[in-house]
Design an enzyme around this catalytic site. Structure first.
Site, PDB file in Angstrom:
ATOM      1  N   ASP A   7       0.845  -1.201   0.000  1.00 47.78           N
ATOM      2  CA  ASP A   7       0.000   0.000   0.000  1.00 47.78           C
ATOM      3  C   ASP A   7       0.874   1.242   0.000  1.00 47.78           C
ATOM      4  O   ASP A   7       1.786   1.382   0.822  1.00 47.78           O
ATOM      5  CB  ASP A   7      -0.900   0.019   1.232  1.00 47.78           C
ATOM      6  CG  ASP A   7      -1.703   1.313   1.308  1.00 47.78           C
ATOM      7  OD1 ASP A   7      -2.622   1.477   0.481  1.00 47.78           O
ATOM      8  OD2 ASP A   7      -1.386   2.166   2.164  1.00 47.78           O
TER       9      ASP A   7
ATOM     10  N   TYR B 208       2.805  10.218   0.002  1.00 43.26           N
ATOM     11  CA  TYR B 208       3.925   9.771   0.812  1.00 43.26           C
ATOM     12  C   TYR B 208       5.245  10.202   0.174  1.00 43.26           C
ATOM     13  O   TYR B 208       5.719   9.608  -0.798  1.00 43.26           O
ATOM     14  CB  TYR B 208       3.909   8.247   0.975  1.00 43.26           C
ATOM     15  CG  TYR B 208       2.687   7.692   1.666  1.00 43.26           C
ATOM     16  CD1 TYR B 208       1.865   8.498   2.451  1.00 43.26           C
ATOM     17  CD2 TYR B 208       2.348   6.351   1.537  1.00 43.26           C
ATOM     18  CE1 TYR B 208       0.743   7.985   3.081  1.00 43.26           C
ATOM     19  CE2 TYR B 208       1.234   5.821   2.175  1.00 43.26           C
ATOM     20  CZ  TYR B 208       0.436   6.647   2.939  1.00 43.26           C
ATOM     21  OH  TYR B 208      -0.673   6.129   3.565  1.00 43.26           O
TER      22      TYR B 208
ATOM     23  N   LYS C 124      -3.720   5.687  -3.716  1.00 41.06           N
ATOM     24  CA  LYS C 124      -4.779   6.586  -3.262  1.00 41.06           C
ATOM     25  C   LYS C 124      -4.974   7.746  -4.232  1.00 41.06           C
ATOM     26  O   LYS C 124      -4.096   8.063  -5.033  1.00 41.06           O
ATOM     27  CB  LYS C 124      -4.438   7.097  -1.860  1.00 41.06           C
ATOM     28  CG  LYS C 124      -4.211   5.931  -0.879  1.00 41.06           C
ATOM     29  CD  LYS C 124      -3.749   6.387   0.478  1.00 41.06           C
ATOM     30  CE  LYS C 124      -3.536   5.186   1.383  1.00 41.06           C
ATOM     31  NZ  LYS C 124      -2.286   4.477   1.071  1.00 41.06           N
TER      32      LYS C 124
END
Length: 386
Positions: A104, A109, A135
């Site tokens: 994930d 990030y 995401k």
């Protein structure tokens, strides 16, 4: 080990106005050293045991087979911890070699850094051999100026971001992610950070949720129905968006970060999980170690401020764990993975040693008496699966 940069920063901070003593410097460096140490895995380890899996035969919604995965926050230099590309790739290879097949990540990030680093491993693997989630909700744009106050990212990529939960922004975000990672598809897409806890949004999260309701949600539903992705849901630190979405959409799986750990799980266990179970939706548990706190780090979730009740509970559970010959990190990982609602846990890591320790924790045999004592002392909920 304390880096030269950390040492210089600590010394500079203490020189300002001479407001700290030499002992304060020593204590600060001691904390930094403790953050680099690894909590040993204690207890009987069955090295031949496989990592836990799901029976997905009759699942109503998409559910990954692997019940243990890897979160990508640390690979984006999360918590202002600088890791080299080589260190992260070594960690990722250790995860693969240990049998982890669920990964994930997110554009947020490290402002693309985590996705690019994950791609260093995954683009060389057969696509059918692993589960990959990322995401949507932020679009990245290149910039010559570094983004100031960029959350917890150290030495992040040279990008800025803007929120975009529209249909076109959602598709654009996925296309950008695929190019950064170097893969042809994603399995799961999470609508990211729609939460009043998101300091960028506050109460404006409802405005962004409305945009997602008209854009990201129907677009991801369409992509799922077309077979472009296998499932979608929300990746959030609080359950507000999940509650709001269940009556007007049909998500498959939700990433619940900071919401189900051995220290803090009452609302998820008694409210969120039953709502998901009713609809056949599963949960992926992010930050099952409370941002490293349950491994001895000097932070709780994403903050250096450690709530006194959490520290007290940590101490109490650690005492019981020691009595039964195990460690609190091992108990925490197995606790987070135990509920049937949970499809997977995705603890983060930045070193191969952390990966191997986490995997070993999943293979420790924990005595029933440990869990019984935690419940007898009201350190976990009485109805918590163990």
């Amino acid at each position: 080990m304390v880096s030269r940069r950390s040492f210089i920063k600590a010394g500079a901070a203490l020189s300002l106005g001479s407001i700290f003593s030499a002992s304060a410097l020593a204590e600060q460096l001691k904390v930094k050293m403790s953050q680099g140490q690894l909590m040993p895995t204690k207890g009987p380890i069955d090295k031949s045991a496989a990592l836990p899996t799901n029976d997905v035969t009759n699942a109503k919604h998409y559910r990954p087979e692997a019940r243990m995965g890897l979160g990508g926050l640390a690979a984006g230099n999360g918590f202002n911890t600088i890791s080299s590309d080589t260190e992260i790739l070594t960690m990722l290879n250790a995860a693969w070699d240990a049998g982890i097949r669920h990964y994930d990540t997110s554009p947020f990030y490290g402002l693309s850094l985590s996705e690019r680093r994950f791609g260093d491993l995954l683009r060389n693997k057969k696509r059918e051999d692993f589960v990959l989630s990322s995401k949507v909700g932020r679009l990245l744009t290149p910039s010559a100026e570094p983004l100031e106050n960029s959350w917890h990212w150290a030495d992040h990529s040279p990008f800025h971001y803007k929120y975009d939960y529209s249909a076109s922004g959602t598709r654009r975000s996925i296309e950008d992610t695929l190019q950064r990672i170097g893969v042809a598809s994603l399995d799961i897409v999470y609508i990211h950070d729609l939460s009043p806890q998101n300091s960028d949004m506050g109460e404006d999260w409802l405005k962004y949720f409305d945009q997602a309701a008209k854009g990201a949600i129907p677009e991801l539903t369409k992509m799922r129905d077309e077979g472009i992705i296998k499932g979608w849901g929300f990746g959030v630190n609080t359950p507000h968006a999940v509650y709001k979405a269940l009556d007007m959409s049909d998500p498959d799986i939700c990433l619940l970060a900071l919401q189900y750990s051995i220290l803090d799980h009452k609302e998820a266990l008694n409210k969120t999980f039953p709502m998901l179970d009713k609809r056949g939706i599963s949960a992926v548990i992010g930050a099952p170690l409370n941002g490293g706190f349950l491994t001895g780090r000097n932070r709780f979730n994403y903050s250096p401020k450690i709530p006194a009740p959490m520290q007290q509970k940590y101490n109490a559970i650690s005492e019981v764990a020691t009595k039964h010959g195990i460690d609190i990190k091992t108990a925490a990982l197995q606790f987070a993975e135990a509920p049937s609602t949970v499809a997977s846990i995705v603890p983060g890591a930045r070193t191969a040693e952390q990966i191997n320790a986490n995997v070993a924790s999943m293979k420790v045999t924990i005595p029933d008496a440990f869990w019984s004592e935690l419940k007898a002392k009201n350190l976990i909920e009485q109805n918590a699966p163990v």
